[in-house]
Motif scaffolding. Structure first.
Motif, PDB file in Angstrom:
ATOM      1  N   GLY A  41       0.650  -1.270  -0.037  1.00 49.38           N
ATOM      2  CA  GLY A  41      -0.011  -0.042  -0.065  1.00 49.38           C
ATOM      3  C   GLY A  41       0.704   1.172  -0.048  1.00 49.38           C
ATOM      4  N   LYS A  42       2.178   1.064   0.097  1.00 48.99           N
ATOM      5  CA  LYS A  42       3.006   2.333   0.154  1.00 48.99           C
ATOM      6  C   LYS A  42       2.613   3.232  -1.183  1.00 48.99           C
ATOM      7  CE  LYS A  42       6.628   0.609  -3.022  1.00 48.99           C
ATOM      8  NZ  LYS A  42       7.790   0.167  -3.176  1.00 48.99           N
ATOM      9  N   GLY A  43       2.614   4.581  -0.918  1.00 47.50           N
ATOM     10  CA  GLY A  43       2.127   5.564  -1.753  1.00 47.50           C
ATOM     11  C   GLY A  43       0.929   5.719  -1.841  1.00 47.50           C
ATOM     12  N   MET A 207       7.337  -9.278  -7.234  1.00 47.47           N
ATOM     13  CA  MET A 207       6.641  -8.102  -7.138  1.00 47.47           C
ATOM     14  C   MET A 207       5.599  -8.008  -8.479  1.00 47.47           C
ATOM     15  SD  MET A 207       9.634  -5.578  -5.864  1.00 47.47           S
ATOM     16  CE  MET A 207       9.307  -4.441  -6.920  1.00 47.47           C
ATOM     17  N   SER A 208       5.260  -6.882  -8.737  1.00 45.78           N
ATOM     18  CA  SER A 208       4.210  -6.644  -9.736  1.00 45.78           C
ATOM     19  C   SER A 208       4.715  -7.366 -10.991  1.00 45.78           C
ATOM     20  CB  SER A 208       3.644  -5.413  -9.885  1.00 45.78           C
ATOM     21  OG  SER A 208       2.654  -4.844  -8.908  1.00 45.78           O
ATOM     22  N   GLY A 209       5.944  -7.109 -11.427  1.00 45.08           N
ATOM     23  CA  GLY A 209       6.561  -7.568 -12.821  1.00 45.08           C
ATOM     24  C   GLY A 209       6.983  -9.004 -12.662  1.00 45.08           C
ATOM     25  N   GLY A 225       2.130  -4.234  -5.440  1.00 49.13           N
ATOM     26  CA  GLY A 225       1.566  -2.946  -5.441  1.00 49.13           C
ATOM     27  C   GLY A 225       1.056  -2.556  -6.271  1.00 49.13           C
ATOM     28  N   THR A 226       1.680  -2.099  -7.712  1.00 48.01           N
ATOM     29  CA  THR A 226       1.243  -1.538  -8.695  1.00 48.01           C
ATOM     30  C   THR A 226       0.113  -2.452  -9.359  1.00 48.01           C
ATOM     31  OG1 THR A 226       3.443  -0.829  -8.901  1.00 48.01           O
ATOM     32  CG2 THR A 226       2.003  -0.448 -10.968  1.00 48.01           C
ATOM     33  N   SER A 227       0.374  -3.556  -9.612  1.00 45.73           N
ATOM     34  CA  SER A 227      -0.755  -4.394 -10.226  1.00 45.73           C
ATOM     35  C   SER A 227      -2.183  -4.343  -9.661  1.00 45.73           C
ATOM     36  CB  SER A 227      -0.423  -5.932 -10.534  1.00 45.73           C
ATOM     37  OG  SER A 227       0.768  -5.899 -11.381  1.00 45.73           O
TER      38      SER A 227
HETATM   39  C1  LIG Z   1       7.531  -1.096  -3.747  1.00 46.85           C
HETATM   40  C2  LIG Z   1       7.851  -2.546  -3.324  1.00 46.85           C
HETATM   41  C3  LIG Z   1       7.041  -3.680  -3.971  1.00 46.85           C
HETATM   42  C4  LIG Z   1       5.732  -3.557  -4.713  1.00 46.85           C
HETATM   43  O1  LIG Z   1       6.464  -3.122  -6.108  1.00 46.85           O
HETATM   44  P1  LIG Z   1       5.374  -3.060  -7.202  1.00 46.85           P
HETATM   45  O2  LIG Z   1       6.364  -3.363  -8.391  1.00 46.85           O
HETATM   46  O3  LIG Z   1       4.354  -1.778  -6.919  1.00 46.85           O
HETATM   47  O4  LIG Z   1       4.533  -4.166  -6.895  1.00 46.85           O
HETATM   48  C5  LIG Z   1       7.639  -4.875  -3.528  1.00 46.85           C
HETATM   49  N1  LIG Z   1       8.588  -4.985  -2.525  1.00 46.85           N
HETATM   50  C6  LIG Z   1       9.462  -3.853  -2.103  1.00 46.85           C
HETATM   51  C7  LIG Z   1      10.525  -4.137  -1.321  1.00 46.85           C
HETATM   52  C8  LIG Z   1       8.872  -2.508  -2.320  1.00 46.85           C
HETATM   53  O5  LIG Z   1       9.652  -1.626  -1.924  1.00 46.85           O
END
Ligand SMILES: *Cc1c(COP(=O)(O)O)cnc(C)c1O
Length: 237
Positions: A41-43, A207-209, A225-227
């Motif tokens: 949820g950051k940002g 992460m999302s990618g 996050g982003t996805s």
């Molecule tokens: C921001 C972040 C994520 C999520 O990244 P997204 O590409 O937005 O999914 C995952 N892990 C860490 C450590 C992050 O800082």
């Protein structure tokens, strides 16, 4: 992988991501519930994060202690939060009551400080050890060889439960570039389990990618996050 952001409604997007995680587990010969999604949820403001918590996604991730401290009181009581970003020593005392798990312990000195403050304040923190598997010097994380030498004192910390390892793959357009880094994290974990006669259950990677690749390589926690939430509102890496 599907572009989840083509799905306009955030609750529907959550459902699709969760189904995709289950399918990827199945396809990889893993139990469907062997991977837990962390909604990063950051940002994003609490109003946005609240939507997914209310839809049943009670585990969220934040990368900054201050942001989590401000946001968590505005989220439902059953929200669980993991710290995924770098932890500064002077924030440990604030972090302990906020997070169910700290993914970003990246030095013996930090682990010792967490353990000592946990003793003072009455906590038994769960942590992951962040490993710099790619050798990129811009990233936080233990060098794998140094970590191997420091596992004994880390395992001896009396109040701190080491639950596994975490890594970030270097940024790439091609998710398959992350595969060897994720496989390496799994190999390090397996090797520690054998050599130290322990059972580290968790691998936090993807992460999302690249979370599909991470699941194929054994992730138990994926940080998305982003996805899920779309591009971040506030500037935040
Ligand atoms: C921001 C972040 C994520 C999520 O990244 P997204 O590409 O937005 O999914 C995952 N892990 C860490 C450590 C992050 O800082």
């Amino acid at each position: 992988m599907i572009n989840f952001l083509d799905i306009p409604n955030i609750e529907d997007r959550l459902e699709h991501i969760r189904a995709f995680i289950s399918q990827t587990c199945k396809r990889s010969g893993r139990p469907e519930d062997s991977v837990e999604l962390i909604a990063v949820g950051k940002g994003h403001p609490p109003e946005t994060v609240r939507l997914v918590v209310e839809a049943g996604q009670t585990l969220i991730g934040e990368n900054k202690v201050q942001e989590a401290k401000a946001k968590l009181p505005l989220l439902p009581q059953n929200t669980r939060c993991h710290l995924i970003g770098h932890l500064q020593k002077n924030k440990i005392r604030h972090a302990l009551p906020l997070f169910e798990m700290i993914h970003s312990v990246d030095s013996l000195a930090l682990a010792e400080a967490v353990n000592r403050i946990a003793g003072d304040d009455g906590y038994f923190p769960k942590i992951l050890l962040q490993v710099n598997v790619s050798g990129e010097d811009s990233k936080f994380g233990f060098d794998p060889e140094i970590l191997e030498r420091e596992m004994e004192p880390l395992l001896a910390l009396d109040r701190t439960e080491i639950c596994g390892l975490m890594t970030l793959a270097p940024y790439s357009e091609d998710p398959d570039d992350s595969r060897r880094h994720f496989a390496k994290l799994r190999e390090i974990r397996n090797h520690f389990n054998e050599d130290f006669d322990i059972d580290l259950p968790h691998l936090s990677m993807g992460m999302s990618g690249d979370f599909e690749v991470a699941i194929e390589e054994g992730a138990t926690l994926v940080r998305v996050g982003t996805s899920l939430f779309g591009p971040r509102v506030r500037k935040n890496k």
